[in-house]
Design a protein around this motif. Structure first.
Motif, mmCIF file in Angstrom:
data_model
loop_
_atom_site.group_PDB
_atom_site.id
_atom_site.type_symbol
_atom_site.label_atom_id
_atom_site.label_comp_id
_atom_site.label_asym_id
_atom_site.label_seq_id
_atom_site.Cartn_x
_atom_site.Cartn_y
_atom_site.Cartn_z
ATOM 1 N N GLU A 237 34.213 31.820 35.311
ATOM 2 C CA GLU A 237 33.168 31.277 35.591
ATOM 3 C C GLU A 237 33.813 29.292 35.860
ATOM 4 N N LYS A 238 35.235 29.087 35.297
ATOM 5 C CA LYS A 238 36.114 28.195 35.915
ATOM 6 C C LYS A 238 36.559 27.745 37.414
ATOM 7 N N ASN A 239 35.647 28.807 38.673
ATOM 8 C CA ASN A 239 35.946 28.426 39.714
ATOM 9 C C ASN A 239 37.096 28.468 39.956
ATOM 10 N N SER A 240 37.996 29.549 39.468
ATOM 11 C CA SER A 240 39.842 29.544 39.797
ATOM 12 C C SER A 240 39.803 30.146 40.669
ATOM 13 N N GLY A 241 39.501 31.018 41.653
ATOM 14 C CA GLY A 241 38.934 31.575 42.609
ATOM 15 C C GLY A 241 39.934 30.793 43.292
ATOM 16 N N LYS A 242 40.768 31.071 45.001
ATOM 17 C CA LYS A 242 40.582 30.163 45.627
ATOM 18 C C LYS A 242 40.985 31.482 47.405
ATOM 19 N N SER A 243 40.735 30.789 47.736
ATOM 20 C CA SER A 243 39.990 31.467 49.514
ATOM 21 C C SER A 243 41.738 32.169 49.464
ATOM 22 N N ASP A 244 42.753 31.389 49.152
ATOM 23 C CA ASP A 244 43.780 32.292 49.455
ATOM 24 C C ASP A 244 44.143 33.484 48.894
#
Length: 398
Positions: A145-152
């Motif tokens: 929910e914190k947008n921790s995911g990145k495209s890499d």
């Protein structure tokens, strides 16, 4: 070097309702009825050949809980992976999840809902079940929910799914930041498709403004991008429109599993994509020799059309699982085509040219003319005699 693009956090448009106005977990009560998307599917006919056994579907999301009774036998935790750092303050749902790095931690509940739509096992007391209830889920935790995911890290997750023999990958995340085909995520998508993996991705939930725009990874070549449809088979108001949209699937009032047990209801293209991923899993089980393009085309070609072809709102139409799984003769195409238009009316037969009158009509006409002429002649003769008589009378009176 530019910072990697953030993969947008999973979005849940509108309140998620379980009847009390909240969607918490675990849910003590199950939803008894059959969800409306499943009411439209003849499940016996859909599953007459396969329920997806042997097919592996990677769910790259917020994790997939394997405590929920409908997912306990569906999740391959050994193949899972967690790309996020452990949260010491909130280590995961339940004490038994502390320190786990196998992708089975789901603090958000989003990935567990996605997995349930694909492969939830049937359970007494609820009408909810996954589209491919014998498929196996590979849980990969890549966002929260914190947008921790990145495209890499998304790229790493895709490569991991391929390494763990995924047949289908579901990605219910998106970013509007333009990503090129040679970006890490774009290259990972291309590797997955080359390896024979069907990649299904949500179109995104920013469609309220009506503007067309690309979202990624849905807009990468070869990905089956899924928009949301409502109960009327029309685009859900929040569903992102664009030239990349491949098909639509139910995305309003969607029932699925939550961490710990039970189900609740949610909305979004995040839950439309796994509906299609489940259909892709069934097709992969039934037709293991088909290419990625053939499976994607089959789903698109058998969708319920809103127009004769595709449009930017629901793509080639709303997915029809039963039609997609129906037996098909010959080699399936590798790209969709518009349906034939309405049948053309038969060509008009050459008009027969007839004389203006038949011989009988001609005889009658001539007889009429003769009678008319005779009457005129009688009148002329009578008139002439009258004139001669009157002339003789005038002469005799002189």
């Amino acid at each position: 070097m530019a910072a990697p693009a953030a993969a947008a956090a999973p979005r849940q448009d509108g309140p998620a309702l379980d009847g009390s106005g909240e969607c918490t977990f675990p849910m003590k009560k199950q939803i008894e009825g059959t969800p409306w998307p499943l009411q439209r599917v003849l499940l016996d006919e859909l599953w007459q050949d396969t329920k997806g056994k042997g097919v592996r579907v990677a769910v790259i999301d917020t994790g997939v809980d394997d405590v929920n009774q409908q997912l306990r036998d569906a999740v391959d935790a050994k193949a899972g992976k967690d790309y996020l750092k452990p949260d010491k303050k909130n280590p995961g749902f339940g004490d038994e999840k502390r320190g786990k790095t196998d992708g089975t931690v789901d603090d958000v509940g989003h990935g567990t809902k996605v997995a349930g739509i694909i492969a939830a096992r049937p359970r007494k007391g609820t009408g909810f079940v996954g589209i491919a209830p014998e498929a196996t889920i590979i849980p990969i935790r890549q966002n929260d929910e914190k947008n921790s995911g990145k495209s890499d890290t998304m790229a790493l997750a895709i490569d991991h799914a391929v390494a763990k023999r995924a047949d289908v990958i579901n990605i219910s995340q998106d970013t509007t930041q333009a990503l090129k085909a040679d970006s890490p995520m774009g290259l990972a998508i291309a590797r997955a498709i080359k390896a024979g993996v069907v990649v299904v991705a949500s179109a995104g939930n920013d469609g309220m403004d009506g503007k067309l725009k690309n979202t990624y990874p849905a807009a990468f070549p070869g990905v089956l991008a899924v928009a949301s449809s409502d109960r009327n088979n029309e685009r859900a108001a929040f569903s992102q429109s664009g030239t990349f949209v491949g098909v639509a699937a139910p995305g309003v009032d969607i029932v699925s599993t939550v961490p710990g047990g039970g189900q609740c209801v949610d909305n979004g293209t995040s839950f439309s994509a796994p509906y299609v991923a489940g259909v892709a899993a069934l097709l992969r089980a039934k037709y293991p020799e088909w290419t990625v393009a053939q499976i994607v085309t089959r789903i698109q070609q058998t969708a319920v059309r809103s127009v004769n072809g595709r449009d930017n709102h629901v793509g080639w139409g709303v997915v029809d699982p039963v039609r997609a799984l129906a037996d098909t003769p010959g080699t399936p195409p590798s790209s969709p085509t518009p349906d034939p238009g309405p049948p053309k009316p038969p060509a008009p037969e050459p008009a027969r040219l007839a004389l203006s009158e038949t011989p009988q009509e001609r005889s009658e006409r001539l007889a009429t003319y003769a009678l008319g002429i005779g009457v005129v002649l009688v009148a002329v003769v009578a008139g002439t005699a009258t004139v001669i008589r009157d002339t003789h009378r005038r002469r005799g009176a002189r």
